[in-house]
Each structure stands twice: as structure tokens, then as C-alpha cells.
Design a protein around this motif. Sequence first.
Motif, PDB file in Angstrom:
ATOM      1  N   GLU A 167       1.471   6.195  -7.138  1.00  0.00           N
ATOM      2  CA  GLU A 167       0.039   6.800  -7.626  1.00  0.00           C
ATOM      3  C   GLU A 167      -0.545   5.722  -8.903  1.00  0.00           C
ATOM      4  OE1 GLU A 167       0.523  10.647  -9.037  1.00  0.00           O
ATOM      5  OE2 GLU A 167       1.159  11.514  -7.170  1.00  0.00           O
ATOM      6  N   ASN A 218       1.036   3.900  -3.223  1.00  0.00           N
ATOM      7  CA  ASN A 218       0.583   5.202  -2.892  1.00  0.00           C
ATOM      8  C   ASN A 218       1.480   6.326  -3.636  1.00  0.00           C
ATOM      9  OD1 ASN A 218      -0.898   7.407  -1.269  1.00  0.00           O
ATOM     10  ND2 ASN A 218       0.982   7.389  -0.358  1.00  0.00           N
ATOM     11  N   LYS A 251       0.888  -1.224  -0.227  1.00  0.00           N
ATOM     12  CA  LYS A 251       0.228  -0.074  -0.146  1.00  0.00           C
ATOM     13  C   LYS A 251       0.852   1.295  -0.243  1.00  0.00           C
ATOM     14  CE  LYS A 251      -3.938  -2.177   2.086  1.00  0.00           C
ATOM     15  NZ  LYS A 251      -4.668  -2.365   3.620  1.00  0.00           N
ATOM     16  N   GLN A 252       2.019   1.202   0.720  1.00  0.00           N
ATOM     17  CA  GLN A 252       2.768   2.292   0.706  1.00  0.00           C
ATOM     18  C   GLN A 252       3.785   2.564  -0.395  1.00  0.00           C
ATOM     19  OE1 GLN A 252       5.256   1.163   4.049  1.00  0.00           O
ATOM     20  NE2 GLN A 252       4.428   2.184   5.537  1.00  0.00           N
TER      21      GLN A 252
END
Length: 338
Positions: free
Chosen positions: A332, A329, A325-326
Motif C-alpha cells: 500500500e 500494491n 506493481k504487485q
Amino acid sequence: MKNKKIFFTLPHNNPSGGVKVVNEFVNLCREKGYESFLCLPSDEVKLATFLNNSAPVKSLYEMIKLSTSEDYIICCWQSKDEVHAVKKSKAKLKVLWQHGILIPNTNKDVGDLIYKEKIFNKYANVSHSCGIYIKNKYNLDKMHTINPFFEINRKEIIKENERNGFLILARRGSEYIPKIKNELKNLNQSLTILYEPYKNNHFINLLKIHKYFISIDNGLNYSLSWKEKLKGKKLNWIKHDKNYLGFPVPPLEAALTKTIVIGFAMGGGLEWMNSECLFLAKDNDINDLIQQIHKAIMTDKLTISSMQEEACRKAEFFNKENSWKQLINILEIKDNDK
């Protein structure tokens, strides 16, 4: 949508916590359906044989040729070879992912120009605390965090009352070993010292049968064995007023196997390391480390069990899905993008 490639770069693929982490991220990207490679200088292209699942590798030159405007590059070091390849590539997003606050400054590196020149679109660190320090030091607009992740098979951990002795990795901080060895001998305690080269899986298996792990990684102060690897040449660094390692890996692996941890946090480890879950010594203070060893031996079983559970709980945050998830993120991209 066109298939996107995610390239990671390093100056070598030799045994270290950082190399292990980057290999695992390449494999994670491939698991998620992306074409991903670890890219290295031409004379360093080789698999990480100390790992059970080494990531596929390519040269930096191949990365330049293969990259398109749909791709991503995560640069994990400040070497001139990597920076040159990043500049030449066609990737649409270029990220510098630093491991700590230490900046190499030899004739093969660009030093802190990495932050002063507009080479990258985004910046990240393995540690939030280290990242904030770098952000403020170089007046960056934003700093992301991409934590490492850890997966440990706990099935082979033996019963607590059958685990014995202390385990140490003989890497950075090896100068502390003679004093620790002598102290444990006086206390009639057994000590296993694991020397390089070793397989990471062997280290994990040793953790599962030992009661204590002593983390002696001292960051900037390199041991004799480390200097020998550099052929007697002192490695130059841009040193700050803090001595932060990015993210000490072995103590967290020890916590996941419920091995009692004694040692230094070295700044970045403070993301999870505190006196509630391990016997925390002052950074690079061998006398305090010895005191913490004594304290660990004298602590009652109920308190030890509580500390083990808390350490394991904290360590479990650093899992594959949270790290993924990091990563997406900062890139993008949506989880279902390919």
C-alpha cells in the motif's frame, strides 16, 4: 516523508530458486530507492555467492533493532527465528510471502500456526493457484500474489540450428536422471547434467547453447543429494492433498532463452506452463516424461518454433515492473514514495 525500509527474511542464503527470487526482490527495492536488506539468522548471515548480484544481508537481530513504525517486513519462510523477529520488530506492515503450499514442520519451524495465529497483517504467495489453495485451506480473508521476475540477456543465444542436446539440473528429482540418461543414450542424444554447486549465470549460459531443457523438480520427493545436505535427516512437512511447488524457476528461465522445455509443472508452474508452449508431463511420472522427450524429438521444426515463441511470450509476463506493481500494491505504497 521518512525513508522507509523493506526487510525480507529467510532461514538461509543457500542455492535455490526461492533464495534467488528473494535476493532479486531486495535488489529491486533498492533500485526503486528504498533501503532494503535480506535478513537471516545470526549463524546464516552470508552473501548468496551463487548469484552474480547477491543482495546485502543483515541478521534478524539487526532487523529488530533497525525497524521502525514506517517500515515493512516480508517474511519468506515459517522458521521460529523469523517469526520471533517479526513479532519483535516495530514494522507497521508484516507480510507472509509463501513459496508454494508446502509448510515446513520441523522443531525449527512454527508449522501451520503461521496461518492460525494472527502474526501477519497480510498474506501472499508466488503463485496464484497455490495462494488460492492456502486461502481456502486456512480460511483467510484475502491472499495476494507476488510473482517472481526474470531478466535474461538474450544476446548470446546461438542460432537455432547450432543448438544441440539436452540439459538437466541435478537437484530435486535426481533419481530420475539414470533412466533419462539411458533413454537419451539409446536415442543417440547428448545430455549435459549440471551438478551443484553452480553459478546461476553458468546455468543461463548453458541454456543458451542447448536445444532442450528437462525439468525434473519433483517437489516433495527429495533426491539423495538433497537428503545428504540435510545430513540424512528427513525434513518434515505439512503435506496437503496437492503437491504444489510455488513456482518452478528453471523452466521459465529456459523459456526466456527459447530453450525447448520438457517436464513437470508441479502445480504452481501451471500459471504459464501448458501443452501449447512446452512438452508437459504428468507430475512425478517418469514414464510420461520419457514419452514427452520422444515427442519433442519427433516434433517438426515449425511446431517447435511456434511453441518456443508462445513459451517466451508467456514467460515475459514475469518481468520486473509487473512484480514491482504487485509488491507495492500489497504494501500500500505509491511508486514515488520513499
